[in-house]
Design a protein around this motif. Sequence first.
Motif, PDB file in Angstrom:
ATOM      1  N   ASN A 139      -0.444  21.634 -12.187  1.00 30.99           N
ATOM      2  CA  ASN A 139       0.421  20.483 -12.456  1.00 30.99           C
ATOM      3  C   ASN A 139       1.797  20.618 -11.800  1.00 30.99           C
ATOM      4  OD1 ASN A 139       0.663  17.893 -13.584  1.00 30.99           O
ATOM      5  ND2 ASN A 139       1.778  18.688 -15.343  1.00 30.99           N
ATOM      6  N   THR A 140       1.905  21.461 -10.782  1.00 25.54           N
ATOM      7  CA  THR A 140       3.164  21.705 -10.086  1.00 25.54           C
ATOM      8  C   THR A 140       2.989  21.378  -8.605  1.00 25.54           C
ATOM      9  OG1 THR A 140       3.705  23.480 -11.610  1.00 25.54           O
ATOM     10  CG2 THR A 140       4.876  23.478  -9.531  1.00 25.54           C
ATOM     11  N   ARG A 141       3.932  20.629  -8.035  1.00 24.67           N
ATOM     12  CA  ARG A 141       3.890  20.309  -6.605  1.00 24.67           C
ATOM     13  C   ARG A 141       4.652  21.387  -5.840  1.00 24.67           C
ATOM     14  NH1 ARG A 141       6.951  15.417  -5.596  1.00 24.67           N
ATOM     15  NH2 ARG A 141       8.646  16.838  -5.224  1.00 24.67           N
ATOM     16  N   LEU A 142       3.987  22.038  -4.886  1.00 21.34           N
ATOM     17  CA  LEU A 142       4.593  23.099  -4.091  1.00 21.34           C
ATOM     18  C   LEU A 142       4.552  22.718  -2.620  1.00 21.34           C
ATOM     19  CD1 LEU A 142       2.756  26.106  -5.758  1.00 21.34           C
ATOM     20  CD2 LEU A 142       5.048  25.258  -6.280  1.00 21.34           C
ATOM     21  N   THR A 143       5.655  22.941  -1.918  1.00 21.21           N
ATOM     22  CA  THR A 143       5.723  22.709  -0.484  1.00 21.21           C
ATOM     23  C   THR A 143       6.201  23.990   0.176  1.00 21.21           C
ATOM     24  OG1 THR A 143       6.277  20.387  -0.853  1.00 21.21           O
ATOM     25  CG2 THR A 143       6.697  21.268   1.343  1.00 21.21           C
ATOM     26  N   ILE A 144       5.420  24.522   1.102  1.00 18.65           N
ATOM     27  CA  ILE A 144       5.805  25.736   1.812  1.00 18.65           C
ATOM     28  C   ILE A 144       6.820  25.356   2.881  1.00 18.65           C
ATOM     29  CG2 ILE A 144       4.984  27.634   3.258  1.00 18.65           C
ATOM     30  CD1 ILE A 144       2.242  27.242   1.815  1.00 18.65           C
ATOM     31  N   ILE A 145       8.021  25.898   2.770  1.00 20.45           N
ATOM     32  CA  ILE A 145       9.102  25.575   3.706  1.00 20.45           C
ATOM     33  C   ILE A 145       8.950  26.377   4.997  1.00 20.45           C
ATOM     34  CG2 ILE A 145      11.618  25.530   4.015  1.00 20.45           C
ATOM     35  CD1 ILE A 145      10.519  23.626   1.823  1.00 20.45           C
ATOM     36  N   ALA A 146       8.621  27.645   4.879  1.00 20.48           N
ATOM     37  CA  ALA A 146       8.377  28.528   6.026  1.00 20.48           C
ATOM     38  C   ALA A 146       7.372  29.575   5.574  1.00 20.48           C
ATOM     39  CB  ALA A 146       9.668  29.186   6.482  1.00 20.48           C
ATOM     40  N   ASP A 147       6.622  30.110   6.519  1.00 21.47           N
ATOM     41  CA  ASP A 147       5.643  31.122   6.143  1.00 21.47           C
ATOM     42  C   ASP A 147       5.926  32.436   6.871  1.00 21.47           C
ATOM     43  OD1 ASP A 147       4.705  30.754   8.722  1.00 21.47           O
ATOM     44  OD2 ASP A 147       2.947  29.627   8.110  1.00 21.47           O
ATOM     45  N   THR A 168       9.076  33.824   9.464  1.00 24.01           N
ATOM     46  CA  THR A 168      10.099  34.684   8.832  1.00 24.01           C
ATOM     47  C   THR A 168       9.858  36.163   9.114  1.00 24.01           C
ATOM     48  OG1 THR A 168       8.872  34.923   6.764  1.00 24.01           O
ATOM     49  CG2 THR A 168      10.392  33.034   6.936  1.00 24.01           C
ATOM     50  N   GLY A 169       8.968  36.457  10.031  1.00 21.65           N
ATOM     51  CA  GLY A 169       8.677  37.849  10.352  1.00 21.65           C
ATOM     52  C   GLY A 169       8.003  38.587   9.205  1.00 21.65           C
ATOM     53  N   GLY A 170       7.341  37.848   8.327  1.00 22.46           N
ATOM     54  CA  GLY A 170       6.655  38.472   7.205  1.00 22.46           C
ATOM     55  C   GLY A 170       7.573  38.947   6.098  1.00 22.46           C
ATOM     56  N   GLN A 171       8.839  38.536   6.139  1.00 23.25           N
ATOM     57  CA  GLN A 171       9.812  39.006   5.159  1.00 23.25           C
ATOM     58  C   GLN A 171       9.818  38.189   3.869  1.00 23.25           C
ATOM     59  OE1 GLN A 171      11.737  41.884   5.620  1.00 23.25           O
ATOM     60  NE2 GLN A 171      10.242  42.054   7.259  1.00 23.25           N
TER      61      GLN A 171
END
Length: 50
Positions: A9-17, A21-24
């Motif tokens: 029931n939560t809307r999530l948007t991935i801003i960067a992956d 971000t170099g896996g950070q």
Amino acid sequence: MTQPLWLFNTRLTIIADATTTGGQYDPIEGYIPPGTQTPPHRHTRYSEQL
């Protein structure tokens, strides 16, 4: 950006992956309706900050 994902029931948007971000870190924007709770869970590979 990606389309929003709906989880518990939560809307999530991935801003960067990890690829941008170099896996950070993986910044995620979320909308959590009042009264919604995340089910108990554990992160074993990374830490979570809200």
